[in-house]
Design an enzyme around this catalytic site. Sequence first.
Site, short mmCIF file in Angstrom:
data_model
loop_
_atom_site.label_atom_id
_atom_site.label_comp_id
_atom_site.label_asym_id
_atom_site.label_seq_id
_atom_site.Cartn_x
_atom_site.Cartn_y
_atom_site.Cartn_z
N GLN A 134 -0.85 48.16 -5.11
CA GLN A 134 -1.24 46.77 -5.32
C GLN A 134 -2.43 46.41 -4.44
O GLN A 134 -2.96 45.31 -4.55
CB GLN A 134 -0.06 45.85 -4.97
N ILE A 140 -6.27 46.68 -2.68
CA ILE A 140 -7.65 46.81 -3.16
C ILE A 140 -8.56 47.34 -2.06
O ILE A 140 -9.78 47.19 -2.12
CB ILE A 140 -8.18 45.45 -3.67
N ASP A 141 -7.95 47.99 -1.05
CA ASP A 141 -8.69 48.38 0.15
C ASP A 141 -9.25 49.81 0.10
O ASP A 141 -9.91 50.24 1.05
CB ASP A 141 -7.82 48.21 1.40
N HIS A 189 -4.31 46.33 -9.10
CA HIS A 189 -4.95 45.04 -8.80
C HIS A 189 -6.46 45.19 -8.60
O HIS A 189 -7.10 44.33 -8.00
CB HIS A 189 -4.30 44.39 -7.58
N CYS A 236 -20.90 42.71 -14.49
CA CYS A 236 -21.59 41.53 -15.00
C CYS A 236 -20.71 40.89 -16.06
O CYS A 236 -20.23 41.55 -16.98
CB CYS A 236 -22.94 41.91 -15.60
N CYS A 291 -23.11 41.11 -19.65
CA CYS A 291 -23.43 42.37 -20.34
C CYS A 291 -22.49 43.52 -19.98
O CYS A 291 -22.55 44.58 -20.59
CB CYS A 291 -24.88 42.78 -20.07
N SER A 324 5.78 46.59 0.15
CA SER A 324 5.65 45.57 -0.89
C SER A 324 6.87 44.66 -0.88
O SER A 324 8.01 45.13 -0.81
CB SER A 324 5.50 46.21 -2.27
#
Length: 250
Positions: free
Chosen positions: A107, A109-110, A125, A133, A136, A198
């Site tokens: 979970q 994002i490091d 996650h 972007c 596009c 968690s």
Amino acid sequence: MFFMDSKNLFKKAAELIKSSQKTMVLTGAGISTESGIPDFRSPGTGLWENMDPTEVLSTKVLFNSPEEFYRVGFKILSSMRNAEPNEAHYILSEMEKEGIIAGVITQNIDNLHQKAGSKKVYEVHGNTREGSCLRCGEKVSFELLEEKVAKEEIPPRCDRCGGMLRPDVVLFGDPMPHAFDLALKEVQESDLLIVIGSSLVVAPVNFLPGMVDGLIIINATETPYDYKADVVIREKASYALRNIWNLIKS
């Protein structure tokens, strides 16, 4: 659930892992606190005790108040990138290398599992390595986002089409990425899940422990799945994993 002292809990966990046909690991913020990254919900230390995540890291804020998102929420994301893996991350990498676990669902994002050498990592996650972007779809590095924000280009714009850039992190309000579908399949094929750090309160990831017969939980606080777990260990991730791993190798 087994109520024992830590030594016997480690022994029971090691036995379950050794007898498992396929073991997956699910990690949350608690595995990275020893790397200096605050977790989200622990009493007194949780990141979200001081702010509402839905008002900081959400699609609503990104689209309606991008300046606020990049001045507040983005700084939180960026601050995680300087952290280094701790012993728990390295042990999981070694366990994967030795074929003891099949992979890691995180979970977080490091990027710390990858930094530690883990190969099969499902980032349900998102991550803080890339951005996209919104117009596009061009992929950019997270470093480019940081450079643009540092130059007060807020919100940062795509060099290709001028559309607004965003980090490839799953914000509140975002759909789950394809990585979650892959993680779900892995868990369904497993007979043991090890949950580390968690609180198991964030959907839909918190459904995963209910999909396996065997469950080990290593977490500082109670979780909604403690009643189902074969073993519940209330120790720091690195200390618990070190003891379990030593028993597996002995």
